[in-house]
Design a protein around this motif. Structure first.
Motif, short mmCIF file in Angstrom:
data_model
loop_
_atom_site.label_atom_id
_atom_site.label_comp_id
_atom_site.label_asym_id
_atom_site.label_seq_id
_atom_site.Cartn_x
_atom_site.Cartn_y
_atom_site.Cartn_z
N ASP A 183 0.82 -1.22 0.00
CA ASP A 183 0.00 0.00 0.00
C ASP A 183 0.85 1.26 0.00
O ASP A 183 0.34 2.37 -0.17
N GLN A 184 2.18 1.11 0.18
CA GLN A 184 3.08 2.25 0.21
C GLN A 184 3.75 2.52 -1.15
O GLN A 184 4.57 3.44 -1.26
N LEU A 185 3.43 1.75 -2.17
CA LEU A 185 4.16 1.86 -3.44
C LEU A 185 4.13 3.27 -4.00
O LEU A 185 5.16 3.80 -4.44
N TRP A 186 2.96 3.90 -4.02
CA TRP A 186 2.87 5.26 -4.58
C TRP A 186 3.77 6.22 -3.81
O TRP A 186 4.48 7.04 -4.39
N ASN A 187 3.74 6.13 -2.47
CA ASN A 187 4.58 7.00 -1.64
C ASN A 187 6.06 6.78 -1.94
O ASN A 187 6.84 7.73 -2.02
#
Length: 390
Positions: A183-187
């Motif tokens: 869930d952190q990929l975009w960040n």
């Protein structure tokens, strides 16, 4: 490195990772953790375990305690503005999780820092400069922001700053690779852009699957109370692993054991071919995880305890004894929480009213009890937690 590459859910850009590996240089592997809760779940442990794998390859683990970003709140996957935490709660949570984390990671090649050491010192001019590294259009490319915007749900400017601050962390620690949950990929990818803005070689973003909690539906979370704590007793860890749905256990095998992917596939095929009972495969999973956390002897004892309680329906020969003040009437949630049997009064109330509390094997759902009803009696909370008061 093959272990990590095979288990990663995303590696971006993959060619940059290949170049870093070929360079043979000692890499700086960044992992940021916001201390939003006082415990370490198996979900956290799965990512920390990956960080340790990098350490074992000789690279430097850079663990960032997000003591500043925790005040902002990570909006990833949220459908509404996340509540801010106050500094006292964050400090208490850091004090709780840091010793646990240190026990998981190697102490020979690690840097542990707090991002409040640089983010809290940014001047207004520096904040304006940081904000110019990203456009509003880029922010709205993120699925959760985009959906909230289209649905007319509010998005605070503070939430836009969270991924910017996370990206600035990568600048501050000069990370070569940043790891995190999927869930952190975009960040993590935005971190690349922020590093480029500051004239740095951009990091590789490497994410791993999120562990589903004991409910078998949502990601493991302390706020959802569907988690397994690494500091729980070996028997409780083993028992909770045995309670997860069969289809979920493969994620646990992948992220929490050293079995190869082909060995995990063989276990799955044996069940599909009806050659093996999934119950036995899950017992193997429980034993592997508890052995890694607590040692083989504790794992053997946990398995024996589980079999006695759930298969043979036996009460343990020895139960934990808690001394309590002798008053005529006691409020069970308060006494359970004060003795560390439950983590909060609300958790205790939920368990009692749902029928999970027993006195001498009889369900008791009232929140208040006469002292003589519980003194020197066999008390049970849930399937595996036996104790007594004196």
């Amino acid at each position: 490195m093959k272990y990590l590459i095979n288990r990663a859910s995303a590696i971006s850009p993959r060619e940059d990772l290949d170049l870093l590996v070929k360079s043979k240089k000692k890499l700086r592997i960044k992992l940021g953790i916001d201390p939003t809760a006082p415990d370490v779940t198996l979900g956290w442990y799965a990512i920390l375990r990956s960080l340790r794998k990098f350490q074992e390859l000789g690279h430097t683990a850079v663990l960032i305690l997000g003591e500043f970003t925790a005040q902002v709140g990570d909006p990833s996957g949220k459908s509404e503005t996340r509540s801010k935490l106050n500094e006292d709660d964050i400090d208490r949570n850091s004090e709780g999780v840091l010793p646990i984390i240190k026990n998981i990671l190697l102490d020979s090649n690690i840097e542990i820092v707090s991002n409040k050491d640089w983010l809290a010192k940014l001047s207004t001019s520096e904040l304006v400069n940081l904000s110019s590294s990203t456009t509003l259009a880029q922010m709205l490319e993120r699925d959760d922001f985009s959906k909230r915007y289209k649905d007319g749900n509010p998005i605070s400017l503070m939430e836009f700053f969270y991924p910017l601050f996370q990206g600035y962390d990568s600048v501050a620690v000069k990370s070569d690779i940043e790891i995190g949950g999927h869930d952190q990929l975009w960040n993590l990818m935005l971190g690349r852009e922020v590093q480029k803005f500051y004239g740095m070689q951009p990091q590789v973003a490497m994410t791993f699957p999120l562990l589903v909690g004991t409910d078998g539906k949502k990601k493991m979370s302390q706020s959802l109370n569907n988690y397994i704590s690494v500091t729980d007793t070996p028997s409780n860890i083993y028992g909770k692993i045995m309670s997860i749905p069969d289809e979920v256990m493969w994620e646990y095998f992948t992220m929490l054991t050293d079995l190869t992917l082909s060995e995990i596939e063989d276990l799955k095929n044996a069940i599909n071919d009806k050659n093996e009972n999934p119950f036995n495969t899950k017992k193997l999973l429980g034993k592997l995880i508890v052995t890694e956390l607590n040692g083989e002897d504790e794992a053997n004892n946990a398995q024996l305890s589980f079999e006695n309680l759930t298969i043979n329906k036996n009460t343990p020969d020895e139960v934990q004894v808690f001394s309590i003040n002798k008053t005529d009437k006691i409020h069970l949630p308060k006494i359970l929480t004060e003795n560390g049997i439950t983590k909060s009064n609300s958790e205790a109330r939920r368990l009692i009213t749902s029928g999970s509390f027993k006195i001498n094997d009889q369900k008791y759902t009232d929140l208040d009890v006469n002292i003589d009803q519980v003194l020197n009696k066999t008390l049970q909370l849930g399937k595996r937690n036996f104790f007594t008061f004196n």
